[in-house]
Design a protein around this motif. Sequence first.
Motif, mmCIF file in Angstrom:
data_model
loop_
_atom_site.group_PDB
_atom_site.id
_atom_site.type_symbol
_atom_site.label_atom_id
_atom_site.label_comp_id
_atom_site.label_asym_id
_atom_site.label_seq_id
_atom_site.Cartn_x
_atom_site.Cartn_y
_atom_site.Cartn_z
ATOM 1 N N THR A 143 0.842 -1.192 0.000
ATOM 2 C CA THR A 143 0.000 0.000 0.000
ATOM 3 C C THR A 143 0.881 1.246 0.000
ATOM 4 O OG1 THR A 143 -1.772 -1.138 1.190
ATOM 5 C CG2 THR A 143 -1.791 1.266 1.230
ATOM 6 N N VAL A 144 0.638 2.125 -0.978
ATOM 7 C CA VAL A 144 1.430 3.353 -1.118
ATOM 8 C C VAL A 144 0.471 4.533 -1.280
ATOM 9 C CG1 VAL A 144 3.159 4.566 -2.495
ATOM 10 C CG2 VAL A 144 3.310 2.087 -2.225
ATOM 11 N N ALA A 145 0.717 5.608 -0.526
ATOM 12 C CA ALA A 145 -0.090 6.824 -0.652
ATOM 13 C C ALA A 145 0.540 7.751 -1.680
ATOM 14 C CB ALA A 145 -0.200 7.536 0.692
ATOM 15 N N ASP A 146 -0.282 8.407 -2.501
ATOM 16 C CA ASP A 146 0.245 9.325 -3.503
ATOM 17 C C ASP A 146 0.395 10.730 -2.923
ATOM 18 O OD1 ASP A 146 -2.259 10.572 -3.551
ATOM 19 O OD2 ASP A 146 -2.916 9.538 -5.364
ATOM 20 N N HIS A 147 0.654 11.705 -3.778
ATOM 21 C CA HIS A 147 0.968 13.059 -3.334
ATOM 22 C C HIS A 147 -0.214 13.797 -2.736
ATOM 23 C CE1 HIS A 147 -0.892 13.425 -7.207
ATOM 24 N NE2 HIS A 147 -0.843 14.727 -7.209
ATOM 25 N N VAL A 148 -1.439 13.296 -2.956
ATOM 26 C CA VAL A 148 -2.607 13.938 -2.351
ATOM 27 C C VAL A 148 -3.216 13.053 -1.264
ATOM 28 C CG1 VAL A 148 -3.133 15.367 -4.351
ATOM 29 C CG2 VAL A 148 -4.125 13.064 -4.190
ATOM 30 N N ASP A 196 -8.452 8.307 -14.952
ATOM 31 C CA ASP A 196 -8.744 9.288 -13.907
ATOM 32 C C ASP A 196 -7.496 10.122 -13.627
ATOM 33 O OD1 ASP A 196 -11.205 8.163 -13.750
ATOM 34 O OD2 ASP A 196 -10.956 7.281 -11.757
ATOM 35 N N ALA A 197 -7.687 11.412 -13.415
ATOM 36 C CA ALA A 197 -6.553 12.290 -13.150
ATOM 37 C C ALA A 197 -5.946 11.971 -11.792
ATOM 38 C CB ALA A 197 -6.993 13.747 -13.209
ATOM 39 N N MET A 198 -4.624 11.768 -11.762
ATOM 40 C CA MET A 198 -3.946 11.502 -10.500
ATOM 41 C C MET A 198 -3.991 12.726 -9.581
ATOM 42 S SD MET A 198 -2.920 8.435 -10.166
ATOM 43 C CE MET A 198 -1.788 8.610 -8.776
ATOM 44 N N THR A 199 -3.903 13.910 -10.167
ATOM 45 C CA THR A 199 -4.085 15.145 -9.401
ATOM 46 C C THR A 199 -5.502 15.633 -9.669
ATOM 47 O OG1 THR A 199 -1.752 15.726 -9.677
ATOM 48 C CG2 THR A 199 -3.258 17.478 -8.995
ATOM 49 N N PRO A 200 -6.367 15.674 -8.667
ATOM 50 C CA PRO A 200 -7.749 16.102 -8.902
ATOM 51 C C PRO A 200 -7.805 17.410 -9.691
ATOM 52 C CG PRO A 200 -7.491 15.321 -6.662
ATOM 53 C CD PRO A 200 -6.111 15.358 -7.244
ATOM 54 N N VAL A 201 -8.633 17.417 -10.713
ATOM 55 C CA VAL A 201 -8.734 18.589 -11.583
ATOM 56 C C VAL A 201 -9.594 19.644 -10.889
ATOM 57 C CG1 VAL A 201 -9.409 19.450 -13.848
ATOM 58 C CG2 VAL A 201 -8.506 17.121 -13.611
ATOM 59 N N ALA A 240 -1.737 15.734 -22.351
ATOM 60 C CA ALA A 240 -2.730 14.800 -21.815
ATOM 61 C C ALA A 240 -2.083 13.832 -20.828
ATOM 62 C CB ALA A 240 -3.401 14.035 -22.949
ATOM 63 N N LEU A 241 -0.895 13.325 -21.170
ATOM 64 C CA LEU A 241 -0.197 12.403 -20.269
ATOM 65 C C LEU A 241 0.143 13.082 -18.948
ATOM 66 C CD1 LEU A 241 2.261 10.479 -22.623
ATOM 67 C CD2 LEU A 241 -0.075 9.914 -21.970
ATOM 68 N N GLU A 242 0.483 14.347 -19.018
ATOM 69 C CA GLU A 242 0.829 15.072 -17.797
ATOM 70 C C GLU A 242 -0.410 15.409 -16.975
ATOM 71 O OE1 GLU A 242 3.287 19.103 -16.441
ATOM 72 O OE2 GLU A 242 3.219 18.522 -18.557
ATOM 73 N N LEU A 243 -1.477 15.841 -17.649
ATOM 74 C CA LEU A 243 -2.682 16.268 -16.941
ATOM 75 C C LEU A 243 -3.336 15.112 -16.184
ATOM 76 C CD1 LEU A 243 -4.773 18.492 -16.343
ATOM 77 C CD2 LEU A 243 -5.937 17.848 -18.472
ATOM 78 N N PHE A 244 -3.343 13.917 -16.790
ATOM 79 C CA PHE A 244 -4.070 12.804 -16.190
ATOM 80 C C PHE A 244 -3.203 11.878 -15.340
ATOM 81 C CE2 PHE A 244 -6.802 13.948 -19.805
ATOM 82 C CZ PHE A 244 -7.995 14.134 -19.126
ATOM 83 N N TRP A 245 -1.882 11.863 -15.556
ATOM 84 C CA TRP A 245 -1.071 10.852 -14.881
ATOM 85 C C TRP A 245 0.065 11.429 -14.022
ATOM 86 C CZ3 TRP A 245 -3.173 9.684 -19.724
ATOM 87 C CH2 TRP A 245 -3.963 8.535 -19.768
ATOM 88 N N ASP A 291 8.232 13.433 -13.471
ATOM 89 C CA ASP A 291 7.404 12.596 -12.600
ATOM 90 C C ASP A 291 6.105 12.229 -13.312
ATOM 91 O OD1 ASP A 291 9.336 12.985 -10.729
ATOM 92 O OD2 ASP A 291 8.081 14.022 -9.269
ATOM 93 N N ASN A 292 5.770 10.936 -13.273
ATOM 94 C CA ASN A 292 4.539 10.475 -13.903
ATOM 95 C C ASN A 292 4.236 9.077 -13.383
ATOM 96 O OD1 ASN A 292 2.685 9.388 -16.192
ATOM 97 N ND2 ASN A 292 2.925 11.564 -16.678
ATOM 98 N N LEU A 293 2.981 8.785 -13.160
ATOM 99 C CA LEU A 293 2.616 7.472 -12.651
ATOM 100 C C LEU A 293 2.894 6.372 -13.673
ATOM 101 C CD1 LEU A 293 1.160 5.726 -10.440
ATOM 102 C CD2 LEU A 293 -0.902 6.021 -11.827
ATOM 103 N N SER A 294 2.538 6.608 -14.925
ATOM 104 C CA SER A 294 2.534 5.519 -15.903
ATOM 105 C C SER A 294 3.467 5.689 -17.083
ATOM 106 C CB SER A 294 1.102 5.321 -16.440
ATOM 107 O OG SER A 294 0.232 4.891 -15.401
#
Length: 411
Positions: A23-28, A58-63, A170-175, A376-379
């Motif tokens: 289990t890992v928590a992300d930046h938010v 889904d956006a990793m950083t809430p829009v 798009a890759l940056e905005l969502f991931w 930095d990017n999740l995917s």
Amino acid sequence: MTGVLFRTWEAPAATREWPDVATVADHVGVEHLVVTRHALVRQVLADQQTYRPDNALDAMTPVPVAALRILTRHGFRLPPTLANNGHPSHPAIRAIVAEALHPRRVEEQRAWLTAVVRERVGRLAADLDQGRPVDLYAELAADLPLLVLARLVALPDADAAVVKEFTRAALELFWAPVALDRQLALAEIVGRFHAVLREFAKDGPGMVADLRAHAESPDIVVGALFFLLVAGQETTSQFLTLLLHRLAGEPAVLDGLRAGTVAVDDVVEEGLRLVPPIVTWRRVTSRDTVLGGTPVARGTSVVLWLAQAGRDASVVPDPDEFRPGQRGSRRHLAFGAGAHRCVGAQLSRMEASVVVAETARLLAGAEVVRPPWCPDNLSFRMPDAFVVRRRAVRRCQEASSAQTRQSSSTP
């Protein structure tokens, strides 16, 4: 741990002792269940009922509201189509896209692509011979997959630079973990090009027309185009860059390619295993379950560490070594598995095989000036450049400089 989540490609060997699931928590502060082992990643990908694809985009950083307003002004909507579609509509939509990217049609592009790559490599070799450094991302790999995709699928008439700006945004905005001011800028870029896609979807030919005839809503057509432009070309240009960089540090493999003792296709598969452009992918649980002995609650975000699964020592005997053709090399999960396995897998393989075959000699005489840097990017890796120069030129320049210094110090 949060830093690892967004830079999972940096130290795979150091993370060998990770548990099967963690289990890992992300930046938010959102917790994700990270799955590291090959067998478990494949198990999740194969079970679409328990592990649904709904959260894939889904956006990793809430829009924030301000960015949503920008997207809404451009008419941005992204219904489930390909990667995030777990509904019964998925197989029919996928079949239309798969026909456009059929392996036979892909193979028909090989001769044309070979000519294009050969011309570019010749030009780059001439620059290197003149002592000039060259950027193999910008001058070779960046737009190649887009050019090939455009020959297979009718696309909006837009400059390659505009399309690349959109797909990377798009890759940056969502991931990615994104600050507010950057989210606003990205929303403008993504929304503006989404409007272009929406206009094209109204009367575009070929695959777009087939989707339009099948889809209940124009948004389905736009959504398919949106993801195809990301998955169908941006990821491949990233992979080409990462693979060339890895090969630059593998002189024995380059020697084998030039001598014909190492197969090009084996090099591509080993590259997909070791430097996949998509390092993780997401699923969300639809019910309470157990994974690898760990209880998983309904609604849990599951991050599948595809890159780590490719280095699973139970599958590959030398997981961190670049050994084309080694046992287990082709069992990587760079293209996923199951119902959502990448529909453009053969397209990416064909493009990579052409580039590897045509650049082996160029790389053998080159040294890295600037390796690819990835944000930095999740995917997604998203390399920004890959600069090399001719190794012999540097030695001559150093020798000349040393001779000059010696001459100036002689009384």
